[in-house]
Design a protein around this motif. Structure first.
Motif, PDB file in Angstrom:
ATOM      1  N   HIS A  41       0.810  -1.217   0.000  1.00  0.00           N
ATOM      2  CA  HIS A  41       0.000   0.000   0.000  1.00  0.00           C
ATOM      3  C   HIS A  41       0.842   1.265   0.000  1.00  0.00           C
ATOM      4  CE1 HIS A  41       0.138  -1.658   4.197  1.00  0.00           C
ATOM      5  NE2 HIS A  41       0.492  -0.423   4.486  1.00  0.00           N
ATOM      6  N   VAL A  42       2.160   1.129   0.089  1.00  0.00           N
ATOM      7  CA  VAL A  42       3.017   2.299  -0.061  1.00  0.00           C
ATOM      8  C   VAL A  42       2.914   2.860  -1.485  1.00  0.00           C
ATOM      9  CG1 VAL A  42       5.089   1.020  -0.758  1.00  0.00           C
ATOM     10  CG2 VAL A  42       5.328   3.232   0.382  1.00  0.00           C
ATOM     11  N   VAL A  94       1.392   7.806  -4.657  1.00  0.00           N
ATOM     12  CA  VAL A  94       0.570   8.512  -5.643  1.00  0.00           C
ATOM     13  C   VAL A  94      -0.287   9.575  -4.959  1.00  0.00           C
ATOM     14  CG1 VAL A  94      -1.273   8.273  -7.350  1.00  0.00           C
ATOM     15  CG2 VAL A  94       0.529   6.544  -7.212  1.00  0.00           C
ATOM     16  N   LEU A  95      -0.946   9.212  -3.856  1.00  0.00           N
ATOM     17  CA  LEU A  95      -1.801  10.168  -3.144  1.00  0.00           C
ATOM     18  C   LEU A  95      -0.989  11.317  -2.554  1.00  0.00           C
ATOM     19  CD1 LEU A  95      -4.231   7.738  -1.270  1.00  0.00           C
ATOM     20  CD2 LEU A  95      -4.775   9.218  -3.203  1.00  0.00           C
ATOM     21  N   GLY A 118      -1.705  15.061  -3.582  1.00  0.00           N
ATOM     22  CA  GLY A 118      -2.069  16.002  -2.523  1.00  0.00           C
ATOM     23  C   GLY A 118      -1.079  17.133  -2.375  1.00  0.00           C
ATOM     24  N   GLY A 119       0.224  16.809  -2.439  1.00  0.00           N
ATOM     25  CA  GLY A 119       1.246  17.836  -2.278  1.00  0.00           C
ATOM     26  C   GLY A 119       1.248  18.847  -3.402  1.00  0.00           C
ATOM     27  N   PHE A 120       1.302  18.368  -4.643  1.00  0.00           N
ATOM     28  CA  PHE A 120       1.310  19.275  -5.780  1.00  0.00           C
ATOM     29  C   PHE A 120      -0.023  20.017  -5.917  1.00  0.00           C
ATOM     30  CE2 PHE A 120       4.974  16.751  -7.265  1.00  0.00           C
ATOM     31  CZ  PHE A 120       5.823  17.795  -7.611  1.00  0.00           C
ATOM     32  N   GLY A 165      -2.731  13.702   3.514  1.00  0.00           N
ATOM     33  CA  GLY A 165      -2.691  12.973   4.780  1.00  0.00           C
ATOM     34  C   GLY A 165      -2.918  11.483   4.592  1.00  0.00           C
ATOM     35  N   MET A 166      -3.848  11.132   3.712  1.00  0.00           N
ATOM     36  CA  MET A 166      -4.096   9.714   3.425  1.00  0.00           C
ATOM     37  C   MET A 166      -2.854   9.060   2.811  1.00  0.00           C
ATOM     38  SD  MET A 166      -7.945  10.075   1.837  1.00  0.00           S
ATOM     39  CE  MET A 166      -7.958   8.377   1.236  1.00  0.00           C
ATOM     40  N   GLY A 167      -2.241   9.757   1.848  1.00  0.00           N
ATOM     41  CA  GLY A 167      -1.041   9.214   1.221  1.00  0.00           C
ATOM     42  C   GLY A 167       0.094   9.047   2.211  1.00  0.00           C
ATOM     43  N   ALA A 168       0.288  10.065   3.062  1.00  0.00           N
ATOM     44  CA  ALA A 168       1.359   9.993   4.059  1.00  0.00           C
ATOM     45  C   ALA A 168       1.116   8.852   5.041  1.00  0.00           C
ATOM     46  CB  ALA A 168       1.465  11.319   4.801  1.00  0.00           C
TER      47      ALA A 168
END
Length: 249
Positions: free
Chosen positions: A58-59, A64-65, A69-71, A91-94
């Protein structure tokens, strides 16, 4: 409660950070719950495999998330609903990425091993730092300066440099957690810098090389510290990460 939330979170512009923290913690907890159910063979969840039967960790969606989210947050600025949406995505991606931090660090599937505990530790440390930021703490003690000191460039720079040196000393002494937290709470970095270095740290190898008494005291202090705290830390990691469940099977 609503008034406090508006005054301390919404008005200062901290809502995206608050939402990112909430989605980060919630995603981590949900992910851990699902992985524990998969390991136990319970529920509808199963491991995902790509072409050729390669297990997709799931990493991968987490990266991707995080990128989206960042950009997205950078591109949309600070006004409107979009920053809040991208903050949640980030936050979900992190949460997904740091849940498998140990796998990235070791480049091996150590999720359920003792090395996998590093993921839980990093998640807790990250959440703690973000909560301190939400509470108003600024890096390297800037929040402790008065308005006059902020205007005085020399005092401002000196404060940053001194606090940063304490953080570096704590880091060289093997006090990683205290060094990281000390970037926001200088008192913690000062305590870490003044205490004896941990055995095996860069500071201990250099400064205690010809000081056998200091080496012995440092080793004894580290032993008592680890004996006092390691058991509690491991119990917390077992509850959150499910390591004890893995070991019992």
């Amino acid at each position: 409660m609503g008034h406090w939330f508006y005054i301390n979170i919404v008005e200062p512009g901290k809502l995206p950070l608050f939402l990112a923290l909430g989605s980060f913690v919630l995603t981590f907890l949900i992910t851990r719950t699902i992985t524990r159910m998969i390991r136990a063979g319970k529920g509808p969840f199963r491991n995902v495999s790509g072409a050729g039967g390669v297990h997709i960790h799931h990493v991968v969606p987490g990266v991707v998330l995080t990128i989206v989210g960042g950009f997205g947050a950078v591109a949309t600025g600070r006004e409107g609903v979009a920053p809040c949406v991208f903050a949640v995505v980030f936050g979900m991606g992190a949460g997904l990425v740091l849940d498998e931090f140990a796998l990235i660090l070791h480049l091996d599937d150590v999720y359920w091993s003792d090395d996998g505990r590093k993921s839980v530790e990093v998640v807790v440390l990250t959440a703690s730092l973000v909560m301190l930021t939400l509470a108003g703490f600024s890096p390297l003690g800037v929040n402790e300066l008065t308005s006059d000191e902020r205007e005085n460039r020399a005092a401002f720079v000196l404060s940053l440099v001194v606090n940063f040196l304490f953080v570096l000393v704590a880091l060289f002494k093997g006090k990683f957690r205290m060094a990281v937290v000390g970037t926001l709470v200088p008192f913690v970095a000062i305590v870490g810098a003044l205490r004896l270095a941990r055995p095996g740290s860069l500071w201990a190898r250099k400064a205690y090389a010809k000081r056998p008494k200091a080496r012995a005291r440092a080793g004894l202090r580290a032993f008592h510290h680890d004996k006092r705290w390691n058991k509690a830390v491991r119990r917390f990691q077992d509850v959150v990460g499910g390591f004890q469940e893995r070991a019992s099977r």
